[in-house]
Design a protein around this motif. Structure first.
Motif, PDB file in Angstrom:
ATOM      1  N   UNK A   6      58.991  51.308  72.420  1.00 27.35           N
ATOM      2  CA  UNK A   6      59.159  49.984  71.776  1.00 27.35           C
ATOM      3  C   UNK A   6      60.405  49.528  71.427  1.00 27.35           C
ATOM      4  N   UNK A   7      61.060  50.397  70.784  1.00 28.44           N
ATOM      5  CA  UNK A   7      62.560  50.002  70.326  1.00 28.44           C
ATOM      6  C   UNK A   7      63.581  50.387  71.520  1.00 28.44           C
ATOM      7  N   UNK A   8      63.119  51.104  72.498  1.00 29.18           N
ATOM      8  CA  UNK A   8      63.863  51.284  73.591  1.00 29.18           C
ATOM      9  C   UNK A   8      63.996  49.848  74.210  1.00 29.18           C
ATOM     10  N   UNK A   9      62.637  49.504  74.396  1.00 27.14           N
ATOM     11  CA  UNK A   9      62.596  48.269  75.225  1.00 27.14           C
ATOM     12  C   UNK A   9      63.261  47.022  74.572  1.00 27.14           C
ATOM     13  N   UNK A  10      63.115  46.767  73.227  1.00 28.07           N
ATOM     14  CA  UNK A  10      63.493  45.726  72.519  1.00 28.07           C
ATOM     15  C   UNK A  10      65.028  45.774  72.313  1.00 28.07           C
ATOM     16  N   UNK A  11      65.662  46.993  72.125  1.00 27.78           N
ATOM     17  CA  UNK A  11      66.934  46.860  71.745  1.00 27.78           C
ATOM     18  C   UNK A  11      67.730  46.961  73.235  1.00 27.78           C
ATOM     19  N   UNK A  12      67.076  47.424  74.280  1.00 30.75           N
ATOM     20  CA  UNK A  12      67.656  47.443  75.352  1.00 30.75           C
ATOM     21  C   UNK A  12      67.780  45.740  75.879  1.00 30.75           C
ATOM     22  N   UNK A  13      66.742  45.224  75.774  1.00 26.23           N
ATOM     23  CA  UNK A  13      66.873  43.574  76.017  1.00 26.23           C
ATOM     24  C   UNK A  13      68.026  42.875  75.084  1.00 26.23           C
ATOM     25  N   UNK A  14      68.067  43.315  73.882  1.00 25.55           N
ATOM     26  CA  UNK A  14      69.066  42.848  73.015  1.00 25.55           C
ATOM     27  C   UNK A  14      70.348  43.013  73.465  1.00 25.55           C
ATOM     28  N   UNK A  15      70.507  44.544  73.757  1.00 21.47           N
ATOM     29  CA  UNK A  15      71.964  44.746  74.393  1.00 21.47           C
ATOM     30  C   UNK A  15      72.342  44.572  75.528  1.00 21.47           C
ATOM     31  N   UNK A  16      71.415  44.438  76.356  1.00 22.95           N
ATOM     32  CA  UNK A  16      71.673  43.936  77.939  1.00 22.95           C
ATOM     33  C   UNK A  16      71.744  45.361  78.573  1.00 22.95           C
ATOM     34  N   UNK A  17      71.133  46.132  78.169  1.00 22.46           N
ATOM     35  CA  UNK A  17      71.016  47.591  79.094  1.00 22.46           C
ATOM     36  C   UNK A  17      69.696  47.948  79.078  1.00 22.46           C
ATOM     37  N   UNK A  18      69.636  48.681  80.324  1.00 22.72           N
ATOM     38  CA  UNK A  18      68.272  49.518  80.292  1.00 22.72           C
ATOM     39  C   UNK A  18      68.436  50.811  79.491  1.00 22.72           C
ATOM     40  N   UNK A  19      67.328  50.934  78.496  1.00 23.71           N
ATOM     41  CA  UNK A  19      67.220  52.166  77.779  1.00 23.71           C
ATOM     42  C   UNK A  19      66.137  52.757  78.040  1.00 23.71           C
ATOM     43  N   UNK A  20      66.330  54.065  78.576  1.00 19.38           N
ATOM     44  CA  UNK A  20      64.961  54.772  79.172  1.00 19.38           C
ATOM     45  C   UNK A  20      64.730  56.125  78.025  1.00 19.38           C
ATOM     46  N   UNK A  21      63.730  55.998  77.282  1.00 19.73           N
ATOM     47  CA  UNK A  21      63.383  56.849  76.323  1.00 19.73           C
ATOM     48  C   UNK A  21      62.311  57.836  76.698  1.00 19.73           C
ATOM     49  N   UNK A  22      62.573  58.967  76.639  1.00 19.61           N
ATOM     50  CA  UNK A  22      62.039  60.264  76.820  1.00 19.61           C
ATOM     51  C   UNK A  22      61.544  61.151  75.671  1.00 19.61           C
ATOM     52  N   UNK A  23      60.536  61.326  75.571  1.00 20.23           N
ATOM     53  CA  UNK A  23      59.953  62.453  74.543  1.00 20.23           C
ATOM     54  C   UNK A  23      59.678  63.967  75.208  1.00 20.23           C
ATOM     55  N   UNK A  24      60.340  64.714  74.643  1.00 26.55           N
ATOM     56  CA  UNK A  24      60.014  66.196  74.870  1.00 26.55           C
ATOM     57  C   UNK A  24      59.255  66.997  73.814  1.00 26.55           C
ATOM     58  N   UNK A  25      58.395  67.751  74.306  1.00 28.92           N
ATOM     59  CA  UNK A  25      57.764  68.377  73.492  1.00 28.92           C
ATOM     60  C   UNK A  25      58.515  69.515  72.600  1.00 28.92           C
ATOM     61  N   UNK A  26      58.552  69.659  71.233  1.00 28.90           N
ATOM     62  CA  UNK A  26      59.392  70.475  70.690  1.00 28.90           C
ATOM     63  C   UNK A  26      59.829  71.805  71.025  1.00 28.90           C
TER      64      UNK A  26
END
Length: 478
Positions: free
Chosen positions: A61-81
């Motif tokens: 959600x942070x990636x979506x919200x901040x991407x919109x605010x900053x004007x850039x697409x933010x693609x967040x990826x989770x990797x297993x530890x």
């Protein structure tokens, strides 16, 4: 070379040699300028990777919200530890490091800067002022006064938290144990009751076993951390506090208190079994509630914690060094400005509060926990950390040339986690002798790394690891 492991990183290379090796394995890796090279962000997308399982929803959600605010697409990826380090290694080989990531490579920050893995971060004065004084430390998150890493979590935490099921405690009738003997007595009472398994933990995860025993040994009186004494700079895994902590795990195992199969459990296995509600105790870090919530939200109602055990039930005294980088900007980024702006948002009160609400590692701004949506045992544990954990000395803070040693220090095998597993499984019969061997091997590895660093021109000696003025239960000042 298809992958780069930590032994390859550290074995016999100075920083300059290591930078060349990493460049050879991963394409051009010279430290980039702000415009970047051919790495992440080439298509205008900011790529953000982490391994924080309990924070996936927040970060998506942070990636979506901040991407919109900053004007850039933010693609967040989770990797297993267990896969995150390899993912970064492979990304570096293809010159595609993410723009923002958690640096699980296993090298000191100066080495990563030298090798071009990370880029300078630009933070506003307001962002820096939001964090506790002393958050940015030369050699750990700064180099030559420039910021290269953001500590988002507190250094005031330990991994050997004694979590238990409060409903089982009420039914069986026990109070939270504080000493080793009390703990064994409670486990016996649960076994005698017969309806529940007394305990499980991730015995198959050597790294987690090492962390927990390091914590228990320090709380039990070991005057240092991770086998290395603060006062003398000598390895002493064979100290009585280490022996006592490992013997506690041995007795738990030998008396049949562990859920069958525990010897092979990895962290998700142990947490998942415990979250099902039929096991009384689970040894885990402060991040357990966030992970348990993703497995079985109903289990949060029954989560309780007894803090960390000590041999005689004394109040916990623990010591941790300053926090290193939790977030860095990738060395080949083409969107360095946006990456810095994203990282700056991690200092904001709303993010720190959301981080606390995720109940993963406690945030660096501990005061935000009071206003966060957390269970009471998590809030209690954070206050326990704040009161019981003190700032310890670190050689790299006193002498940044120590980074050259750390980059060259070969990991010892078998390590502490392997010794613990071997002793519990019966492959090792003389525990103290095995720990003496472990101390000797680590000492030899450190001496060899110092010699190599000196040959490379570093001004460093074994004396840099000696802090005879360190006092247990006090914050260390240089």
């Amino acid at each position: 070379m298809s992958t780069i492991d930590r032994r390859a990183f550290m074995g016999g290379l100075g920083l300059a040699g290591m930078a060349g090796m990493l460049a050879a394995c991963g394409g051009e890796s010279a430290p980039p300028n702000a415009s970047g090279g051919g790495g992440g962000g080439a298509d205008g997308t900011l790529r953000w990777w982490d391994h924080l399982g309990g924070l996936q929803d927040l970060h998506d959600q942070w990636a979506a919200d901040e991407g919109e605010r900053l004007g850039v697409t933010i693609e967040h990826t989770y990797n297993e530890p267990g896969k995150a380090t390899e993912a970064l290694q492979l990304a570096n080989q293809s010159d595609q490091l993410p723009d923002v990531y958690t640096p699980l490579v296993g090298l000191p920050m100066p080495a990563l800067v030298d090798a071009g893995w990370i880029h300078e971060i630009t933070l506003s004065d307001e962002a820096i002022a939001r964090l506790p004084e002393g958050s940015f430390v030369e050699g750990l998150t700064m180099l030559d006064g420039k910021i290269y890493g953001l500590p988002a979590f507190t250094d005031k935490q330990y991994a050997a938290c004694t979590w238990y099921n409060s409903a089982i405690a009420e039914e069986v009738g026990f109070e939270p144990p504080t000493s080793y003997d009390e703990f064994l007595a409670v486990l016996q009472a649960i076994a005698d009751h017969g309806a529940y398994a007394p305990m499980t933990m991730a015995l198959g995860a050597t790294g987690r076993m090492r962390e927990q025993i390091d914590d228990l040994a320090q709380a039990g009186g070991f005057p240092g951390y991770q086998g290395l004494r603060y006062d003398t700079g000598e390895y002493e895994y064979h100290h009585d506090a280490y022996v006592a902590a490992i013997e506690l795990y041995k007795e738990i195992s030998d008396r049949g208190f562990l859920l069958p199969g525990t010897n092979n459990f990895q962290i998700p296995d142990a947490r998942g079994r415990w979250a099902a509600g039929e096991i009384a105790f689970h040894m885990d870090g402060p991040y357990s509630p966030g992970a348990v919530r993703s497995l079985n939200p109903d289990a949060l109602e029954f989560m309780a914690v007894a803090g960390m055990l000590t041999p005689e039930g004394d109040e916990v005294v623990a010591t941790r060094g300053a926090r290193g980088a939790d977030w860095v900007v990738g060395g080949t980024t083409q969107v360095a400005e946006y990456a810095s702006q994203l990282i700056e948002t991690f200092t904001q009160e709303d993010y720190q509060t959301a981080l606390a609400s995720g109940m993963d590692q406690p945030p660096i701004v501990l005061d935000t926990v009071a206003g966060a949506d957390v269970i009471e045992p998590y809030a209690w544990l954070v206050e326990e950390f704040r009161t019981r954990i003190f700032r310890g000395p670190q050689p790299i803070v006193r002498n940044v040339d120590v980074a050259t040693v750390q980059a060259n220090q070969s990991p010892v095998a078998p390590e502490l986690g392997n010794v613990i597993q071997g002793y519990l499984g019966g492959e090792i019969s003389d525990l103290r002798a095995a720990l003496v061997d472990l101390s000797d091997a680590n000492s030899a590895a450190l001496d060899d790394a110092i010699a190599t660093a000196v040959d490379d021109g570093a001004e460093v000696s074994r004396a840099d690891w000696e802090f005879p003025d360190w006092v247990r239960g006090q914050d260390y000042t240089y």
